[in-house]
Design an enzyme around this catalytic site. Sequence first.
Site, PDB file in Angstrom:
ATOM      1  N   GLU A  22     -47.567  17.488  12.588  1.00  0.00           N
ATOM      2  CA  GLU A  22     -46.881  18.095  13.724  1.00  0.00           C
ATOM      3  C   GLU A  22     -47.148  17.188  14.927  1.00  0.00           C
ATOM      4  OE1 GLU A  22     -47.960  22.112  14.765  1.00  0.00           O
ATOM      5  OE2 GLU A  22     -46.442  22.127  16.365  1.00  0.00           O
ATOM      6  N   ARG A  55     -59.965  19.838   2.980  1.00  0.00           N
ATOM      7  CA  ARG A  55     -59.837  18.958   4.136  1.00  0.00           C
ATOM      8  C   ARG A  55     -61.132  18.203   4.368  1.00  0.00           C
ATOM      9  NH1 ARG A  55     -57.278  21.571   8.226  1.00  0.00           N
ATOM     10  NH2 ARG A  55     -58.263  20.393   9.868  1.00  0.00           N
ATOM     11  N   LYS A  66     -57.031  19.157  16.286  1.00  0.00           N
ATOM     12  CA  LYS A  66     -56.267  18.559  17.385  1.00  0.00           C
ATOM     13  C   LYS A  66     -56.426  19.352  18.674  1.00  0.00           C
ATOM     14  CE  LYS A  66     -52.534  17.952  14.777  1.00  0.00           C
ATOM     15  NZ  LYS A  66     -51.141  17.713  14.387  1.00  0.00           N
TER      16      LYS A  66
HETATM   17  P1  ATP Z   1     -55.445  20.186  13.096  1.00  0.00           P
HETATM   18  O1  ATP Z   1     -56.131  21.284  12.348  1.00  0.00           O
HETATM   19  O2  ATP Z   1     -56.327  19.073  13.476  1.00  0.00           O
HETATM   20  O3  ATP Z   1     -54.607  20.662  14.220  1.00  0.00           O
HETATM   21  P2  ATP Z   1     -53.175  20.158  11.423  1.00  0.00           P
HETATM   22  O4  ATP Z   1     -53.381  20.466  10.002  1.00  0.00           O
HETATM   23  O5  ATP Z   1     -52.623  21.241  12.262  1.00  0.00           O
HETATM   24  O6  ATP Z   1     -54.482  19.551  12.004  1.00  0.00           O
HETATM   25  P3  ATP Z   1     -50.905  18.573  10.979  1.00  0.00           P
HETATM   26  O7  ATP Z   1     -50.229  17.661  11.916  1.00  0.00           O
HETATM   27  O8  ATP Z   1     -50.204  19.800  10.575  1.00  0.00           O
HETATM   28  O9  ATP Z   1     -52.276  18.912  11.626  1.00  0.00           O
HETATM   29  O10 ATP Z   1     -51.410  17.795   9.693  1.00  0.00           O
HETATM   30  C1  ATP Z   1     -50.639  16.923   8.942  1.00  0.00           C
HETATM   31  C2  ATP Z   1     -51.229  16.813   7.570  1.00  0.00           C
HETATM   32  O11 ATP Z   1     -52.578  16.359   7.650  1.00  0.00           O
HETATM   33  C3  ATP Z   1     -51.255  18.154   6.879  1.00  0.00           C
HETATM   34  O12 ATP Z   1     -50.768  17.976   5.573  1.00  0.00           O
HETATM   35  C4  ATP Z   1     -52.693  18.547   6.887  1.00  0.00           C
HETATM   36  O13 ATP Z   1     -53.014  19.315   5.785  1.00  0.00           O
HETATM   37  C5  ATP Z   1     -53.407  17.204   6.881  1.00  0.00           C
HETATM   38  N1  ATP Z   1     -54.720  17.316   7.505  1.00  0.00           N
HETATM   39  C6  ATP Z   1     -55.003  17.771   8.753  1.00  0.00           C
HETATM   40  N2  ATP Z   1     -56.329  17.789   8.967  1.00  0.00           N
HETATM   41  C7  ATP Z   1     -56.918  17.323   7.838  1.00  0.00           C
HETATM   42  C8  ATP Z   1     -58.274  17.109   7.422  1.00  0.00           C
HETATM   43  N3  ATP Z   1     -59.312  17.372   8.227  1.00  0.00           N
HETATM   44  N4  ATP Z   1     -58.484  16.611   6.184  1.00  0.00           N
HETATM   45  C9  ATP Z   1     -57.458  16.338   5.363  1.00  0.00           C
HETATM   46  N5  ATP Z   1     -56.168  16.514   5.683  1.00  0.00           N
HETATM   47  C10 ATP Z   1     -55.885  17.013   6.898  1.00  0.00           C
HETATM   48 MG    MG Z   2     -50.746  22.008  10.812  1.00  0.00          MG
END
Ligand code: ATP
Ligand code: MG
Length: 558
Positions: free
Chosen positions: A35, A261, A271
């Site tokens: 995102e 994760r 984020k």
């Molecule tokens: P955050 O929790 O930091 O806001 P998010 O999951 O909301 O992260 P996205 O932009 O939706 O952020 O993530 C894009 C991809 O990265 C998704 O497929 C998510 O599962 C993966 N991802 C995010 N954080 C991690 C992590 N700590 N380890 C592995 N994969 C991750």
């Molecule tokens: Mg997300």
Amino acid sequence: MSQESASAANFIRNQLRDELESGQGASIVTRFPPEPNGFLHVGHAKSICLNFGLAEQFGGVCHLRFDDTNPEKEEQVYIDAIKEDIQWLGFEWGGDVRFASDYFDTLYEWAQHLVREGKAYVDDLNAEQMREYRGTLTEPGKPSPHRERSVEENLDLLDRMRKGEFAEGEKSLRAKIDMAAPNINLRDPVLYRIRHARHHQTGDAWKIYPSYDFTHGQSDALEGVTHSICTLEFEDHRPLYEWFLANLPVPNTPRQIEFARLNLNYTVTSKRKLKLLVDQNIVDGWDDPRMPTISGMRRRGYTPASIRKFCDMIGVARAASVVDIHMLYHAIRSDLEDNAPRAMCVMKPLKVVLTNWDADREEVFEVPGHPARDDMGMRKLPMTKTLWIDQDDFMEEPPKKFFRLAPGKEVRLRNTYIIRCDEVIKNDAGDVVELHCSVDYDTLGKNPEDRKVKGVIHWVSETHGVPIEVRNYDNLFQVESPDKDKDIDFLEHLNPDSLEVCQAIGEPALAEARAEDRFQFERVGYFCADRYALDEGKRVFNRTVSLKDGWAKAQKKG
Ligand code: ATP
Ligand code: MG
């Protein structure tokens, strides 16, 4: 196999290999779906290495798709930064950059399709009422009073929602699944909510935006994604993911696979929290070298290879765990050990005057750029009457095992002669400001026969040394799990000493360093010329990591 070269288990890779070998499915399509509401962090690097890595390994493709269904939080700067980070890591996405918003028309048609099938309805409950009606893990929900609206009424209301006739929160479109389902995600989830917001891709075309759940799987299906690999928090959403695929005229059926994760100690990877650090000016932007963002790690001096290596080392599993940050340090250290040219740099300069050296005499030593890499050539170290050594390499009253310089004691200046400290000069405050030393000219490339001189210290000529600013970074947080305790603000765990700035003096070669050149400063650590400083007319080096490898040591002890 050594710890270092072993790549850890990756159950998804094994599963895909089995599938391909047994002839299920001809080729794979994965996707990375960020995102655009912040910069990518080290957790995303794990997901990138996994998704792009699998595509690379099995001759498939990985799409880059921005998951852009929350217009208020998303921005073009994040889109640009995310693309740059992925390319810098060395990956290429298949085809054009994609956006979930590319599919808004189709998703809307599919929403109408569900309404016509009696599988979706417009609800008037507000968010709070919806929560009340939803029930809990132990109690079933109850149906909304609007659940039985006719198809005609629902289609009309949906159309008017789209046209912007209602206020935000006044109505929403929900799937009609099962208000008593044990999985709460199936209790009539929201498909569309009203947002009178301008979208970075679609402008003012839409007054309603689809939910994540209604968007993600359908986007996968539309793109021909075969494996939709996501983190474990989406496991409970999988039945819903599959419900949409089963109830919509999708062109094909992707499969969702979840993995744990990445959590790193001494680090936050959310984020929202990283944005807070930026917004409150606690760090110098998203790419501050202390940030666990990919761009922060880049500015700190990490190489793409070291980050990919780290992701390989941690493996991919379903069980949640916390990775020790020293493993990340180890990955970059072993890369730079092999690939960074050496240089001498004095962090806290102390002046040394060679009393038996003529004032205008210069001797230039040619030494290897890297002890094991002939391809890095030779570098020139000019020696003059006045030199700098590090304050830490001198002690007026040394303890027994101090093998560096002290009054009356000898030490070797790296690559040159042995010197002896004959006199210590102090200022009025009693601080040591200068050492007078004499050179033993009979010690170049050989040790004296009558005595042992153990210590070797680094030095820089006062005449030829290059003033540089060195930024020594340490962990941003003082505790292993800064965001573990719900009652304590994670900001309370900030490390007050996460940045120490030194005015240092480096050997002449450092004058030629270009942005992002990396060096081992001998006896100190690995450093990277700051990406931006040169443009501002400053010579700044960021400490990537110190020389000591706590992680490798711990592995040996086992
Ligand atoms: P955050 O929790 O930091 O806001 P998010 O999951 O909301 O992260 P996205 O932009 O939706 O952020 O993530 C894009 C991809 O990265 C998704 O497929 C998510 O599962 C993966 N991802 C995010 N954080 C991690 C992590 N700590 N380890 C592995 N994969 C991750
Ligand atoms: Mg997300």
